[in-house]
Design a protein around this motif. Sequence first.
Motif, short mmCIF file in Angstrom:
data_model
loop_
_atom_site.label_atom_id
_atom_site.label_comp_id
_atom_site.label_asym_id
_atom_site.label_seq_id
_atom_site.Cartn_x
_atom_site.Cartn_y
_atom_site.Cartn_z
N VAL A 1 1.41 -3.74 24.89
CA VAL A 1 0.22 -2.90 24.70
C VAL A 1 0.62 -1.54 24.13
O VAL A 1 -0.02 -1.03 23.21
CB VAL A 1 -0.55 -2.73 26.03
CG1 VAL A 1 -1.66 -1.69 25.88
CG2 VAL A 1 -1.12 -4.08 26.48
N ILE A 2 1.69 -0.98 24.65
CA ILE A 2 2.09 0.36 24.23
C ILE A 2 2.78 0.35 22.87
O ILE A 2 2.46 1.16 22.00
CB ILE A 2 3.03 1.00 25.28
CG1 ILE A 2 2.28 1.19 26.60
CG2 ILE A 2 3.58 2.34 24.78
CD1 ILE A 2 3.17 1.59 27.76
N PHE A 3 3.71 -0.57 22.66
CA PHE A 3 4.56 -0.53 21.47
C PHE A 3 4.27 -1.62 20.44
O PHE A 3 4.83 -1.59 19.36
CB PHE A 3 6.03 -0.61 21.86
CG PHE A 3 6.45 0.46 22.83
CD1 PHE A 3 6.54 1.78 22.43
CD2 PHE A 3 6.74 0.14 24.14
CE1 PHE A 3 6.93 2.77 23.32
CE2 PHE A 3 7.13 1.13 25.04
CZ PHE A 3 7.22 2.44 24.63
N GLY A 4 3.47 -2.61 20.79
CA GLY A 4 3.21 -3.71 19.88
C GLY A 4 4.41 -4.62 19.75
O GLY A 4 5.23 -4.73 20.66
N MET A 5 4.55 -5.24 18.61
CA MET A 5 5.63 -6.21 18.40
C MET A 5 7.02 -5.58 18.46
O MET A 5 7.99 -6.27 18.68
CB MET A 5 5.44 -6.93 17.06
CG MET A 5 4.25 -7.87 17.05
SD MET A 5 4.25 -9.07 18.41
CE MET A 5 5.64 -10.08 17.95
N LYS A 6 7.11 -4.28 18.28
CA LYS A 6 8.41 -3.61 18.37
C LYS A 6 9.00 -3.72 19.77
O LYS A 6 10.17 -3.49 19.97
CB LYS A 6 8.28 -2.14 17.99
CG LYS A 6 7.90 -1.91 16.55
CD LYS A 6 7.85 -0.43 16.26
CE LYS A 6 6.56 0.13 16.82
NZ LYS A 6 6.32 1.52 16.47
N ALA A 7 8.17 -4.07 20.76
CA ALA A 7 8.61 -4.09 22.16
C ALA A 7 9.25 -5.40 22.56
O ALA A 7 9.55 -5.60 23.71
CB ALA A 7 7.41 -3.81 23.06
N LYS A 8 9.47 -6.30 21.65
CA LYS A 8 9.99 -7.62 21.99
C LYS A 8 11.45 -7.77 21.55
O LYS A 8 11.77 -8.63 20.75
CB LYS A 8 9.12 -8.70 21.34
CG LYS A 8 9.16 -10.03 22.01
CD LYS A 8 8.59 -9.97 23.39
CE LYS A 8 8.50 -11.39 23.93
NZ LYS A 8 8.44 -11.45 25.34
N PRO A 9 12.35 -6.92 22.09
CA PRO A 9 13.76 -7.06 21.74
C PRO A 9 14.36 -8.28 22.43
O PRO A 9 13.74 -8.90 23.27
CB PRO A 9 14.39 -5.77 22.27
CG PRO A 9 13.53 -5.41 23.42
CD PRO A 9 12.13 -5.84 23.04
N LEU A 10 15.60 -8.60 22.07
CA LEU A 10 16.27 -9.73 22.69
C LEU A 10 16.45 -9.54 24.18
O LEU A 10 16.36 -10.46 24.96
CB LEU A 10 17.63 -9.97 22.02
CG LEU A 10 17.56 -10.40 20.57
CD1 LEU A 10 18.97 -10.49 19.99
CD2 LEU A 10 16.84 -11.73 20.44
N GLN A 11 16.71 -8.30 24.59
CA GLN A 11 16.89 -8.02 26.00
C GLN A 11 16.12 -6.74 26.32
O GLN A 11 16.34 -5.71 25.71
CB GLN A 11 18.37 -7.84 26.33
CG GLN A 11 18.64 -7.61 27.78
CD GLN A 11 20.13 -7.49 28.05
OE1 GLN A 11 20.92 -7.38 27.13
NE2 GLN A 11 20.50 -7.50 29.30
#
Length: 108
Positions: free
Chosen positions: A91-101
């Motif tokens: 919600v806060i960062f969008g797709m950028k928030a889906k790192p590997l870890q």
Amino acid sequence: HTELNGVESACERHLEMRQDIQNMKSDLSELRRLTEKIDIAFNVADDVARSMVRDYYMDGYSWEQISMRHHYSARWCREKVKKAVEDMSMVIFGMKAKPLQLSFVFVQ
């Protein structure tokens, strides 16, 4: 470089203060926008997940303490919090928030 007289110096300070005020207004606006996003993100999680996130990240409870408080296994609590934090970060960062870890650090 010449020295400024009293009026010129006061005028320069005034202009600098006006710029500082404008920068502060801009910073405040950005903080309000971010705070609203965080509030919305925090409300994405259910009551139990929000409480566990608060317990772990904000109040510093251990997984064992959280487990006892909520009557779930520590492993289940960790998974519940992990999923809640992933949802909140989306919600806060969008797709950028889906790192590997995922690794989050909250500072005061």
